[in-house]
Design a protein around this motif. Structure first.
Motif, PDB file in Angstrom:
ATOM      1  N   ASP A   1       0.827  -1.201   0.000  1.00  0.00           N
ATOM      2  CA  ASP A   1       0.000   0.000   0.000  1.00  0.00           C
ATOM      3  C   ASP A   1       0.868   1.260   0.000  1.00  0.00           C
ATOM      4  OD1 ASP A   1      -2.695   1.299   0.353  1.00  0.00           O
ATOM      5  OD2 ASP A   1      -1.665   2.058   2.143  1.00  0.00           O
ATOM      6  N   ARG A   2       1.961   1.202   0.754  1.00  0.00           N
ATOM      7  CA  ARG A   2       2.825   2.367   0.879  1.00  0.00           C
ATOM      8  C   ARG A   2       3.581   2.662  -0.414  1.00  0.00           C
ATOM      9  NH1 ARG A   2       5.263   0.829   5.211  1.00  0.00           N
ATOM     10  NH2 ARG A   2       7.156   0.014   4.223  1.00  0.00           N
ATOM     11  N   CYS A   3       3.933   1.646  -1.160  1.00  0.00           N
ATOM     12  CA  CYS A   3       4.736   1.863  -2.369  1.00  0.00           C
ATOM     13  C   CYS A   3       3.907   1.812  -3.651  1.00  0.00           C
ATOM     14  CB  CYS A   3       5.870   0.844  -2.427  1.00  0.00           C
ATOM     15  SG  CYS A   3       5.334  -0.835  -2.772  1.00  0.00           S
ATOM     16  N   ASN A   4       2.608   1.806  -3.540  1.00  0.00           N
ATOM     17  CA  ASN A   4       1.758   1.751  -4.728  1.00  0.00           C
ATOM     18  C   ASN A   4       1.841   3.073  -5.510  1.00  0.00           C
ATOM     19  OD1 ASN A   4      -1.036   2.252  -6.127  1.00  0.00           O
ATOM     20  ND2 ASN A   4      -0.821   0.043  -5.913  1.00  0.00           N
ATOM     21  N   ILE A   5       2.160   2.970  -6.795  1.00  0.00           N
ATOM     22  CA  ILE A   5       2.314   4.182  -7.627  1.00  0.00           C
ATOM     23  C   ILE A   5       1.367   4.161  -8.819  1.00  0.00           C
ATOM     24  CG2 ILE A   5       4.710   4.590  -6.947  1.00  0.00           C
ATOM     25  CD1 ILE A   5       5.573   3.173  -9.530  1.00  0.00           C
ATOM     26  N   ASP A   6       0.316   3.369  -8.747  1.00  0.00           N
ATOM     27  CA  ASP A   6      -0.617   3.270  -9.866  1.00  0.00           C
ATOM     28  C   ASP A   6      -1.244   4.623 -10.211  1.00  0.00           C
ATOM     29  OD1 ASP A   6      -0.064   0.618 -10.019  1.00  0.00           O
ATOM     30  OD2 ASP A   6      -1.883  -0.055  -8.994  1.00  0.00           O
ATOM     31  N   GLU A   7      -1.679   5.376  -9.195  1.00  0.00           N
ATOM     32  CA  GLU A   7      -2.330   6.667  -9.443  1.00  0.00           C
ATOM     33  C   GLU A   7      -1.353   7.649 -10.084  1.00  0.00           C
ATOM     34  OE1 GLU A   7      -4.175   8.269  -6.011  1.00  0.00           O
ATOM     35  OE2 GLU A   7      -5.440   6.516  -5.647  1.00  0.00           O
ATOM     36  N   GLU A   8      -0.138   7.662  -9.587  1.00  0.00           N
ATOM     37  CA  GLU A   8       0.872   8.583 -10.135  1.00  0.00           C
ATOM     38  C   GLU A   8       1.185   8.252 -11.590  1.00  0.00           C
ATOM     39  OE1 GLU A   8       1.075   7.123  -7.209  1.00  0.00           O
ATOM     40  OE2 GLU A   8       1.075   8.804  -5.802  1.00  0.00           O
ATOM     41  N   LEU A   9       1.278   6.961 -11.895  1.00  0.00           N
ATOM     42  CA  LEU A   9       1.553   6.556 -13.275  1.00  0.00           C
ATOM     43  C   LEU A   9       0.398   6.910 -14.206  1.00  0.00           C
ATOM     44  CD1 LEU A   9       3.248   3.082 -12.697  1.00  0.00           C
ATOM     45  CD2 LEU A   9       4.339   5.165 -13.555  1.00  0.00           C
ATOM     46  N   THR A  10      -0.821   6.772 -13.709  1.00  0.00           N
ATOM     47  CA  THR A  10      -1.990   7.115 -14.527  1.00  0.00           C
ATOM     48  C   THR A  10      -2.018   8.607 -14.828  1.00  0.00           C
ATOM     49  OG1 THR A  10      -3.274   5.288 -13.583  1.00  0.00           O
ATOM     50  CG2 THR A  10      -4.509   7.079 -14.613  1.00  0.00           C
ATOM     51  N   ARG A  11      -1.785   9.429 -13.800  1.00  0.00           N
ATOM     52  CA  ARG A  11      -1.777  10.882 -14.009  1.00  0.00           C
ATOM     53  C   ARG A  11      -0.620  11.297 -14.914  1.00  0.00           C
ATOM     54  NH1 ARG A  11      -3.582  10.998  -8.456  1.00  0.00           N
ATOM     55  NH2 ARG A  11      -1.424  11.135  -7.715  1.00  0.00           N
ATOM     56  N   LEU A  12       0.515  10.643 -14.751  1.00  0.00           N
ATOM     57  CA  LEU A  12       1.679  10.961 -15.577  1.00  0.00           C
ATOM     58  C   LEU A  12       1.387  10.708 -17.051  1.00  0.00           C
ATOM     59  CD1 LEU A  12       4.536  11.970 -15.165  1.00  0.00           C
ATOM     60  CD2 LEU A  12       5.287   9.593 -14.937  1.00  0.00           C
ATOM     61  N   PHE A  13       0.758   9.584 -17.344  1.00  0.00           N
ATOM     62  CA  PHE A  13       0.400   9.276 -18.731  1.00  0.00           C
ATOM     63  C   PHE A  13      -0.586  10.302 -19.284  1.00  0.00           C
ATOM     64  CE2 PHE A  13      -2.292   7.156 -21.879  1.00  0.00           C
ATOM     65  CZ  PHE A  13      -1.334   6.754 -22.794  1.00  0.00           C
ATOM     66  N   SER A  14      -1.532  10.702 -18.449  1.00  0.00           N
ATOM     67  CA  SER A  14      -2.512  11.710 -18.869  1.00  0.00           C
ATOM     68  C   SER A  14      -1.836  13.033 -19.205  1.00  0.00           C
ATOM     69  CB  SER A  14      -3.554  11.913 -17.771  1.00  0.00           C
ATOM     70  OG  SER A  14      -4.411  12.985 -18.093  1.00  0.00           O
ATOM     71  N   HIS A  15      -0.870  13.447 -18.390  1.00  0.00           N
ATOM     72  CA  HIS A  15      -0.172  14.716 -18.627  1.00  0.00           C
ATOM     73  C   HIS A  15       0.645  14.656 -19.914  1.00  0.00           C
ATOM     74  CE1 HIS A  15      -1.666  15.900 -14.860  1.00  0.00           C
ATOM     75  NE2 HIS A  15      -0.672  15.491 -14.084  1.00  0.00           N
ATOM     76  N   ILE A  16       1.266  13.524 -20.177  1.00  0.00           N
ATOM     77  CA  ILE A  16       2.050  13.375 -21.414  1.00  0.00           C
ATOM     78  C   ILE A  16       1.136  13.530 -22.630  1.00  0.00           C
ATOM     79  CG2 ILE A  16       3.409  11.772 -22.807  1.00  0.00           C
ATOM     80  CD1 ILE A  16       4.474  10.588 -20.171  1.00  0.00           C
ATOM     81  N   GLU A  17      -0.023  12.895 -22.577  1.00  0.00           N
ATOM     82  CA  GLU A  17      -0.966  12.988 -23.689  1.00  0.00           C
ATOM     83  C   GLU A  17      -1.509  14.409 -23.856  1.00  0.00           C
ATOM     84  OE1 GLU A  17      -1.907  10.645 -26.043  1.00  0.00           O
ATOM     85  OE2 GLU A  17      -0.077   9.785 -25.206  1.00  0.00           O
ATOM     86  N   GLN A  18      -1.736  15.105 -22.742  1.00  0.00           N
ATOM     87  CA  GLN A  18      -2.216  16.488 -22.818  1.00  0.00           C
ATOM     88  C   GLN A  18      -1.158  17.389 -23.452  1.00  0.00           C
ATOM     89  OE1 GLN A  18      -4.499  18.156 -19.364  1.00  0.00           O
ATOM     90  NE2 GLN A  18      -4.058  16.157 -18.456  1.00  0.00           N
ATOM     91  N   CYS A  19       0.104  17.172 -23.106  1.00  0.00           N
ATOM     92  CA  CYS A  19       1.183  17.955 -23.719  1.00  0.00           C
ATOM     93  C   CYS A  19       1.214  17.731 -25.228  1.00  0.00           C
ATOM     94  CB  CYS A  19       2.527  17.563 -23.114  1.00  0.00           C
ATOM     95  SG  CYS A  19       2.813  18.193 -21.451  1.00  0.00           S
ATOM     96  N   ARG A  20       1.068  16.489 -25.634  1.00  0.00           N
ATOM     97  CA  ARG A  20       1.091  16.168 -27.062  1.00  0.00           C
ATOM     98  C   ARG A  20      -0.094  16.821 -27.788  1.00  0.00           C
ATOM     99  NH1 ARG A  20       2.113  10.859 -26.671  1.00  0.00           N
ATOM    100  NH2 ARG A  20       4.334  11.083 -27.088  1.00  0.00           N
ATOM    101  N   THR A  21      -1.254  16.821 -27.144  1.00  0.00           N
ATOM    102  CA  THR A  21      -2.438  17.460 -27.742  1.00  0.00           C
ATOM    103  C   THR A  21      -2.242  18.958 -27.875  1.00  0.00           C
ATOM    104  OG1 THR A  21      -3.884  15.753 -26.792  1.00  0.00           O
ATOM    105  CG2 THR A  21      -4.917  17.813 -27.485  1.00  0.00           C
ATOM    106  N   LEU A  22      -1.643  19.587 -26.862  1.00  0.00           N
ATOM    107  CA  LEU A  22      -1.391  21.031 -26.910  1.00  0.00           C
ATOM    108  C   LEU A  22      -0.461  21.382 -28.072  1.00  0.00           C
ATOM    109  CD1 LEU A  22      -0.885  21.957 -23.130  1.00  0.00           C
ATOM    110  CD2 LEU A  22      -2.757  22.684 -24.607  1.00  0.00           C
ATOM    111  N   LEU A  23       0.591  20.611 -28.239  1.00  0.00           N
ATOM    112  CA  LEU A  23       1.567  20.898 -29.293  1.00  0.00           C
ATOM    113  C   LEU A  23       0.950  20.791 -30.679  1.00  0.00           C
ATOM    114  CD1 LEU A  23       4.739  19.065 -27.928  1.00  0.00           C
ATOM    115  CD2 LEU A  23       4.342  21.532 -28.027  1.00  0.00           C
ATOM    116  N   ARG A  24      -0.082  19.983 -30.825  1.00  0.00           N
ATOM    117  CA  ARG A  24      -0.710  19.791 -32.134  1.00  0.00           C
ATOM    118  C   ARG A  24      -1.894  20.729 -32.353  1.00  0.00           C
ATOM    119  NH1 ARG A  24      -0.529  13.116 -31.875  1.00  0.00           N
ATOM    120  NH2 ARG A  24       1.754  12.960 -31.935  1.00  0.00           N
ATOM    121  N   GLY A  25      -2.203  21.562 -31.373  1.00  0.00           N
ATOM    122  CA  GLY A  25      -3.309  22.502 -31.511  1.00  0.00           C
ATOM    123  C   GLY A  25      -2.855  23.824 -32.099  1.00  0.00           C
TER     124      GLY A  25
END
Length: 298
Positions: free
Chosen positions: A221-245
């Motif tokens: 429970d203490r070392c679970n990073i699932d939420e952080e990895l999910t948000r990180l992937f979302s931010h990467i995709e948002q950056c890519r979308t911004l660059l193409r706008g």
């Protein structure tokens, strides 16, 4: 398309006997700042010229310099007679006669010797420089130079975008590596802990499987990073979308990079796994390079 905040543009046109030159330079700036430099007579046009720039450039410091000089064809004929000045001198002479009873006449030689009667081409005003027709002319010339500036900003923006796309792809690969490593963190810790307990157990204490399981559950429970990895992937995709706008992306990219840094720090502190920590450090180094490049985007 993303635009760089750095660029240069210039243009020139002829109007009213003058050659008017426009020079527009832009550099990085946290907000939007427009600095106008032009002849004092044109300060009445400052607001409309500022709005002209703001229609095209949303962020960055923009220096606009407008100069005028009389067209060479008008200055080639040499000195020019200043009719209004001659009339002023003649009127003053008549008033002197009338008020003080002075006598005498201004000769041609006397008149030509008076200051301002003859002017060179550069000083001759062929048309009032603050007439209404000048506003449209200045706006037209400024539009041309801003268009040239935007072309340069677009070219540099395309290079920055291509570089950022490559760096985002590297972030995505690091994210994938973390995603692959995350499930093994608990199992490796469990195996190492069991092995360590077996090495320490000399038969003086019983091995409690239940307490061992609780310890593993707490660690998981203490070392679970699932939420952080999910948000990180979302931010990467948002950056890519911004660059193409087609909208300004600089501030939004800056915010997303801060968020990705925060998620990466959390992953590094929670993972308790050497390889994951190294991946997090690689990601932080890449994010710093992205931040430096994104700082140049409008």
């Amino acid at each position: 398309m993303s635009f760089s905040m750095t660029g240069y543009g210039q243009s020139s046109l002829l109007f009213g006997g003058y050659k008017i030159t426009f020079e527009v330079k832009s550099v990085n700036h946290r907000y939007s700042e427009i600095v106008l430099r032009m002849p004092r007579e044109w300060t009445c046009f400052e607001d409309v010229l500022r709005r002209t720039v703001q229609q095209h450039i949303k962020r960055g410091r923009v220096d606009v310099t407008i100069n005028r000089e009389q067209d060479e064809e008008d200055t080639a004929s040499g000195p020019v007679l200043n009719i209004p000045t001659v009339r002023s001198y003649l009127k003053a002479a008549d008033e002197l006669k009338r008020e003080f009873g002075l006598t005498g006449e201004l000769s041609l030689r006397d008149m030509l010797a008076l200051h301002g009667v003859m002017e060179n081409g550069e000083g001759t005003v062929l048309e009032p420089v603050v007439s209404d027709s000048w506003q449209a002319t200045l706006v037209e010339g400024l539009e041309q130079s801003v268009h040239s500036l935007l072309q340069m900003r677009a070219r540099e923006g395309s290079y920055l975008t291509a570089d950022l796309e490559l760096r985002l792809a590297k972030l995505e690969q690091l994210h994938y590596d973390m995603l692959e490593l995350a499930p093994s963190v608990v199992s490796e810790y469990r195996d190492k802990l069991r092995q360590r307990l077996n090495e320490l157990n000399d038969g003086t204490f019983p091995f409690d499987e239940h307490k061992f399981g609780m310890e593993i559950a707490i660690f998981a429970d203490r070392c679970n990073i699932d939420e952080e990895l999910t948000r990180l992937f979302s931010h990467i995709e948002q950056c890519r979308t911004l660059l193409r706008g087609n909208e300004p992306v600089g501030r939004k990219m800056d915010f997303l990079i801060q968020e990705m840094n925060r998620e990466t720090n959390t992953i590094g502190s929670k993972s308790n796994h050497l390889t994951l920590v190294n991946r997090a450090l690689e990601m932080k180094a890449e994010l710093e390079k992205i931040r430096e490049q994104a700082a140049n985007l409008e």
